[in-house]
Design a protein around this motif. Sequence first.
Motif, PDB file in Angstrom:
ATOM      1  N   GLU A   9       0.822  -1.204   0.000  1.00 24.79           N
ATOM      2  CA  GLU A   9       0.000   0.000   0.000  1.00 24.79           C
ATOM      3  C   GLU A   9       0.857   1.255   0.000  1.00 24.79           C
ATOM      4  OE1 GLU A   9      -2.316  -0.457   3.479  1.00 24.79           O
ATOM      5  OE2 GLU A   9      -3.914  -1.591   2.501  1.00 24.79           O
ATOM      6  N   LEU A  43      -4.935   8.401  -3.946  1.00 27.64           N
ATOM      7  CA  LEU A  43      -6.050   7.916  -3.139  1.00 27.64           C
ATOM      8  C   LEU A  43      -7.407   7.986  -3.838  1.00 27.64           C
ATOM      9  CD1 LEU A  43      -4.976   9.512   0.271  1.00 27.64           C
ATOM     10  CD2 LEU A  43      -4.435   7.239  -0.631  1.00 27.64           C
ATOM     11  N   GLY A  46      -8.951   4.370  -4.661  1.00 25.02           N
ATOM     12  CA  GLY A  46      -9.424   3.692  -3.464  1.00 25.02           C
ATOM     13  C   GLY A  46     -10.679   4.333  -2.897  1.00 25.02           C
ATOM     14  N   THR A  47     -10.767   5.657  -3.023  1.00 22.12           N
ATOM     15  CA  THR A  47     -11.964   6.360  -2.545  1.00 22.12           C
ATOM     16  C   THR A  47     -13.187   5.951  -3.355  1.00 22.12           C
ATOM     17  OG1 THR A  47     -10.664   8.271  -1.809  1.00 22.12           O
ATOM     18  CG2 THR A  47     -13.005   8.631  -2.227  1.00 22.12           C
ATOM     19  N   ARG A  49     -13.585   3.164  -5.026  1.00 25.52           N
ATOM     20  CA  ARG A  49     -13.865   1.759  -4.677  1.00 25.52           C
ATOM     21  C   ARG A  49     -14.669   1.663  -3.384  1.00 25.52           C
ATOM     22  NH1 ARG A  49      -8.806  -0.218  -2.584  1.00 25.52           N
ATOM     23  NH2 ARG A  49      -9.633   0.850  -0.746  1.00 25.52           N
ATOM     24  N   ASP A  50     -14.224   2.389  -2.356  1.00 25.30           N
ATOM     25  CA  ASP A  50     -14.901   2.325  -1.068  1.00 25.30           C
ATOM     26  C   ASP A  50     -16.322   2.875  -1.156  1.00 25.30           C
ATOM     27  OD1 ASP A  50     -12.703   1.187   0.091  1.00 25.30           O
ATOM     28  OD2 ASP A  50     -11.954   3.037   0.990  1.00 25.30           O
ATOM     29  N   TYR A  59     -10.923   4.287   3.268  1.00 26.14           N
ATOM     30  CA  TYR A  59      -9.676   3.658   3.691  1.00 26.14           C
ATOM     31  C   TYR A  59      -8.643   4.676   4.154  1.00 26.14           C
ATOM     32  CZ  TYR A  59      -6.060   0.128   3.890  1.00 26.14           C
ATOM     33  OH  TYR A  59      -5.079  -0.721   4.336  1.00 26.14           O
ATOM     34  N   TRP A  60      -8.512   5.790   3.416  1.00 23.43           N
ATOM     35  CA  TRP A  60      -7.478   6.758   3.778  1.00 23.43           C
ATOM     36  C   TRP A  60      -7.852   7.549   5.028  1.00 23.43           C
ATOM     37  CZ3 TRP A  60      -8.811  11.872   3.882  1.00 23.43           C
ATOM     38  CH2 TRP A  60      -9.892  12.289   3.094  1.00 23.43           C
ATOM     39  N   GLN A  66      -1.370   7.697   5.313  1.00 25.73           N
ATOM     40  CA  GLN A  66      -1.226   7.851   3.867  1.00 25.73           C
ATOM     41  C   GLN A  66      -1.333   9.309   3.421  1.00 25.73           C
ATOM     42  OE1 GLN A  66      -3.903   5.022   2.022  1.00 25.73           O
ATOM     43  NE2 GLN A  66      -2.612   3.288   2.577  1.00 25.73           N
ATOM     44  N   PHE A 102      -2.287  -1.036  -6.857  1.00 26.46           N
ATOM     45  CA  PHE A 102      -3.656  -0.727  -6.455  1.00 26.46           C
ATOM     46  C   PHE A 102      -4.698  -1.564  -7.188  1.00 26.46           C
ATOM     47  CE2 PHE A 102      -1.866   3.330  -4.746  1.00 26.46           C
ATOM     48  CZ  PHE A 102      -2.230   3.064  -3.432  1.00 26.46           C
ATOM     49  N   GLY A 106      -6.985  -3.573  -4.725  1.00 23.98           N
ATOM     50  CA  GLY A 106      -8.406  -3.272  -4.832  1.00 23.98           C
ATOM     51  C   GLY A 106      -9.225  -4.523  -5.094  1.00 23.98           C
ATOM     52  N   THR A 127      -9.847   0.903  -8.916  1.00 28.51           N
ATOM     53  CA  THR A 127      -8.879   1.324  -7.905  1.00 28.51           C
ATOM     54  C   THR A 127      -7.550   1.711  -8.540  1.00 28.51           C
ATOM     55  OG1 THR A 127      -9.900  -0.249  -6.362  1.00 28.51           O
ATOM     56  CG2 THR A 127      -7.761   0.664  -5.731  1.00 28.51           C
TER      57      THR A 127
END
Length: 205
Positions: A9, A43, A46-47, A49-50, A59-60, A66, A102, A106, A127
């Motif tokens: 990560e 990020l 990932g944002t 994805r979440d 996640y962050w 991070q 990622f 992901g 991701t």
Amino acid sequence: MFDIIFLLEMIGVVAFAISGMIVARSKNMDPVGIFTIGFVTALGGGTLRDLMMDNHPLYWIKHQEQPILILVMAVIYSYWHRAGRLRASRIVFPDAIGLGVFSILGAQLALDLGHSWFVASLLGVMTGTFGGALRDTLCNEVPYIFRKDQVYASISFAGCWLYFVCQWLLESETLALTIGLLFITITRLLAVHFDIRLQRDRKQG
């Protein structure tokens, strides 16, 4: 396993943040702009994805080390006098690393939350690619994922499926992760180096 995931990560965050900062600096952005572009590049995927998986807190937000790391990097990079010599074309290597890391992480998270291979592969691609797409859009560039002369999302998609198969066949999750992310990273670099494309324009005449 936790240590491996955490290491990957952080490698992905650093790689994608660097690619974003190089592009931001080439556009003569100030430290705030450099941090912003580095942040969304590292990020953003990932944002998304979440949010799509309704995975809260983001996640962050749960791992504030991070964004703190990105902030420190942005301050250092903004006042590093040699940074201005790095052209935007130099982002290919860190971008390929970020894409590999990622995409696989992901996809892995999606599997852990009970999603199918197909859904997990799409979330892995999101991701791995969305942060770079945000970077390029904010910097007034056509994102790699939409360029006809780039093989990008398809490499991420294939790498996710390779990871799934390796995870199914091999007893080592770490080995499956490594194979998947190395495939994506190396294939992306080879595609750029040898100008490999999914489609080429037909010659006129």
